[in-house]
Design a protein around this motif. Sequence first.
Motif, PDB file in Angstrom:
ATOM      1  N   UNK A   1       0.834  -1.209   0.000  1.00 29.83           N
ATOM      2  CA  UNK A   1       0.000   0.000   0.000  1.00 29.83           C
ATOM      3  C   UNK A   1       0.865   1.253   0.000  1.00 29.83           C
ATOM      4  N   UNK A   2       1.909   1.267   0.848  1.00 36.36           N
ATOM      5  CA  UNK A   2       2.794   2.434   0.930  1.00 36.36           C
ATOM      6  C   UNK A   2       3.568   2.605  -0.379  1.00 36.36           C
ATOM      7  N   UNK A   3       4.036   1.483  -0.906  1.00 43.42           N
ATOM      8  CA  UNK A   3       4.811   1.538  -2.147  1.00 43.42           C
ATOM      9  C   UNK A   3       3.972   2.108  -3.279  1.00 43.42           C
ATOM     10  N   UNK A   4       2.707   1.675  -3.352  1.00 47.83           N
ATOM     11  CA  UNK A   4       1.818   2.167  -4.409  1.00 47.83           C
ATOM     12  C   UNK A   4       1.592   3.675  -4.272  1.00 47.83           C
ATOM     13  N   UNK A   5       1.417   4.144  -3.028  1.00 48.99           N
ATOM     14  CA  UNK A   5       1.214   5.578  -2.797  1.00 48.99           C
ATOM     15  C   UNK A   5       2.463   6.379  -3.166  1.00 48.99           C
ATOM     16  N   UNK A   6       3.638   5.851  -2.833  1.00 51.29           N
ATOM     17  CA  UNK A   6       4.889   6.534  -3.171  1.00 51.29           C
ATOM     18  C   UNK A   6       5.080   6.603  -4.682  1.00 51.29           C
ATOM     19  N   UNK A   7       4.774   5.506  -5.364  1.00 51.07           N
ATOM     20  CA  UNK A   7       4.911   5.492  -6.830  1.00 51.07           C
ATOM     21  C   UNK A   7       3.952   6.486  -7.471  1.00 51.07           C
ATOM     22  N   UNK A   8       2.694   6.495  -6.963  1.00 46.87           N
ATOM     23  CA  UNK A   8       1.700   7.427  -7.503  1.00 46.87           C
ATOM     24  C   UNK A   8       2.120   8.872  -7.259  1.00 46.87           C
ATOM     25  N   UNK A   9       2.690   9.123  -6.083  1.00 49.50           N
ATOM     26  CA  UNK A   9       3.109  10.493  -5.761  1.00 49.50           C
ATOM     27  C   UNK A   9       4.292  10.912  -6.621  1.00 49.50           C
ATOM     28  N   UNK A  10       5.207   9.987  -6.894  1.00 49.88           N
ATOM     29  CA  UNK A  10       6.350  10.297  -7.760  1.00 49.88           C
ATOM     30  C   UNK A  10       5.866  10.708  -9.155  1.00 49.88           C
ATOM     31  N   UNK A  11       4.844   9.999  -9.655  1.00 50.13           N
ATOM     32  CA  UNK A  11       4.285  10.342 -10.970  1.00 50.13           C
ATOM     33  C   UNK A  11       3.601  11.704 -10.921  1.00 50.13           C
ATOM     34  N   UNK A  12       2.866  11.954  -9.827  1.00 49.06           N
ATOM     35  CA  UNK A  12       2.186  13.244  -9.701  1.00 49.06           C
ATOM     36  C   UNK A  12       3.195  14.391  -9.680  1.00 49.06           C
ATOM     37  N   UNK A  13       4.298  14.205  -9.005  1.00 46.49           N
ATOM     38  CA  UNK A  13       5.326  15.247  -8.937  1.00 46.49           C
ATOM     39  C   UNK A  13       5.990  15.435 -10.296  1.00 46.49           C
ATOM     40  N   UNK A  14       6.206  14.320 -10.998  1.00 49.19           N
ATOM     41  CA  UNK A  14       6.800  14.418 -12.337  1.00 49.19           C
ATOM     42  C   UNK A  14       5.887  15.191 -13.286  1.00 49.19           C
ATOM     43  N   UNK A  15       4.561  15.044 -13.096  1.00 47.60           N
ATOM     44  CA  UNK A  15       3.572  15.745 -13.917  1.00 47.60           C
ATOM     45  C   UNK A  15       3.229  17.132 -13.370  1.00 47.60           C
ATOM     46  N   UNK A  16       3.927  17.521 -12.283  1.00 50.04           N
ATOM     47  CA  UNK A  16       3.693  18.823 -11.637  1.00 50.04           C
ATOM     48  C   UNK A  16       2.257  18.981 -11.144  1.00 50.04           C
ATOM     49  N   UNK A  17       1.668  17.836 -10.757  1.00 46.01           N
ATOM     50  CA  UNK A  17       0.313  17.860 -10.193  1.00 46.01           C
ATOM     51  C   UNK A  17       0.466  17.973  -8.677  1.00 46.01           C
ATOM     52  N   UNK A  18       0.676  19.196  -8.224  1.00 45.15           N
ATOM     53  CA  UNK A  18       1.039  19.398  -6.812  1.00 45.15           C
ATOM     54  C   UNK A  18      -0.126  19.109  -5.871  1.00 45.15           C
TER      55      UNK A  18
END
Length: 466
Positions: free
Chosen positions: A419-436
């Motif tokens: 669960x934590x890993x999935x959230x971290x991966x999703x957040x990394x993508x959001x940051x890469x897309x500048x979806x703050x």
Amino acid sequence: MQIYNTQTRKKEEFVPVEPGKVSIYACGPTVYNYIHIGNARPAIVFDTLRRYLEHKGYEVKFVQNFTDIDDKMIRRANEEGITVKELGERFIKEYYQDADALGIERATVNPKATEHIPEIISIISKLEEKGLAYACPNGDVYYNTQAFPSYGKLCGQNLDDLESGARIDTDPNKRHPMDFALWKAQKPGEPAWDSPWGKGRPGWHIECSAMSMKYLGETIDIHCGGKDLVFPHHENEIAQSEGATGKPFVHYWMHNGFINVDNQKMSKSAGNFFTVREISKEFDLEAVRMFMLGAHYRSPINFSREMIEQAKASLERLYNARDHYAFLLKNAQEGELGEREKELLSRIQAARDGFDAAMDDDLNTADALGNLFELVRAANAALDENSPRQAVQAALDALDELAGVCGLLTRRTDGEDEQVKALLDARAKARANKDWAESDRLRDEIVKLGYVLKDTKQGQQITKAI
């Protein structure tokens, strides 16, 4: 290693009966209720002793009993309308739950008194044959303290002194006021076992003599427990065991100091009596362990919420350091050690040596923890994202090893939790897309799961909150 021996009242060099092996008997709880914070101290202290001896390379056999027949147990079982056995089994399970949360390793053996009735009867019979025990007309059997000349050697008082200072049970069947029960005749409604003296049950003290002898032999290395057990419990164990075998019972007696709560003696009447289970609702019990190890085991210790908060903060510092080194290690490269790294390795070795020196000095956990923090200070100053792998690994290994001896830092950062890993991966993508906004939302989700999240040049770093 030097151990303070209660019997001789001085520190002595520890030399085991059998080279390379150590036998330890620790008095466990009477299982009629949840363990309280006073029970937690010896459990933590002597678990740490065991861990350190194993760290030094000894093979340790650690026996901790359960007293599962007792006046309090009989009374509570009757109140609840259940058997004493059912009550005992219930609170043994509850004990393990609390012990696990306190970081207590399972004993080699956890014997129950009720499962050792034949061994208990055998010792009482030997004592009776030697004139060290006598049966009364009603079926009670008492130890004859006047027939054991060295009675009182553990607490440092003779029989007359003990008699004058004691609250004495005026049983007319006793030959001397300080004589104590080895076997108690059955009373109506009580569980009982057959014996040469009629149906009855064992006295408290004889249980430990029987169980320690069965699993550790007639002479053991270390017997430990709270200071409140010196007299009469441990004094009586010596009289029974040495009276039966004619051999020294214990080479080293270790006793931890008392616990006060908010500078007052802990008692139910004072309203400052806490079970470990109650404390666990307010504090992580690893912080309680940290608190207990922050003082020398023979010193009195004052339990307060403020002190636990301080211990919690210290523990968080160690976790943050450990997780930071683990994070650096993921991206660290092999490389030449510079002067800074060489100095760090020297300071790591000094911390290791200081830790062992403190523990060798009568289990001085307070000073040992001080060396742990010296290690962290040195590593925090020396390590960064450019540090060579060898230096980061050395700091992480030393911290893990020494903290492990103390039973600390046993939880890993749960980066592998799906669960934590999935959230971290999703957040990394959001940051890469500048979806703050999405990045902040995901951060809040991770924090809700009990983590501290930091954004670094090397990526997202999470630390488990205490």
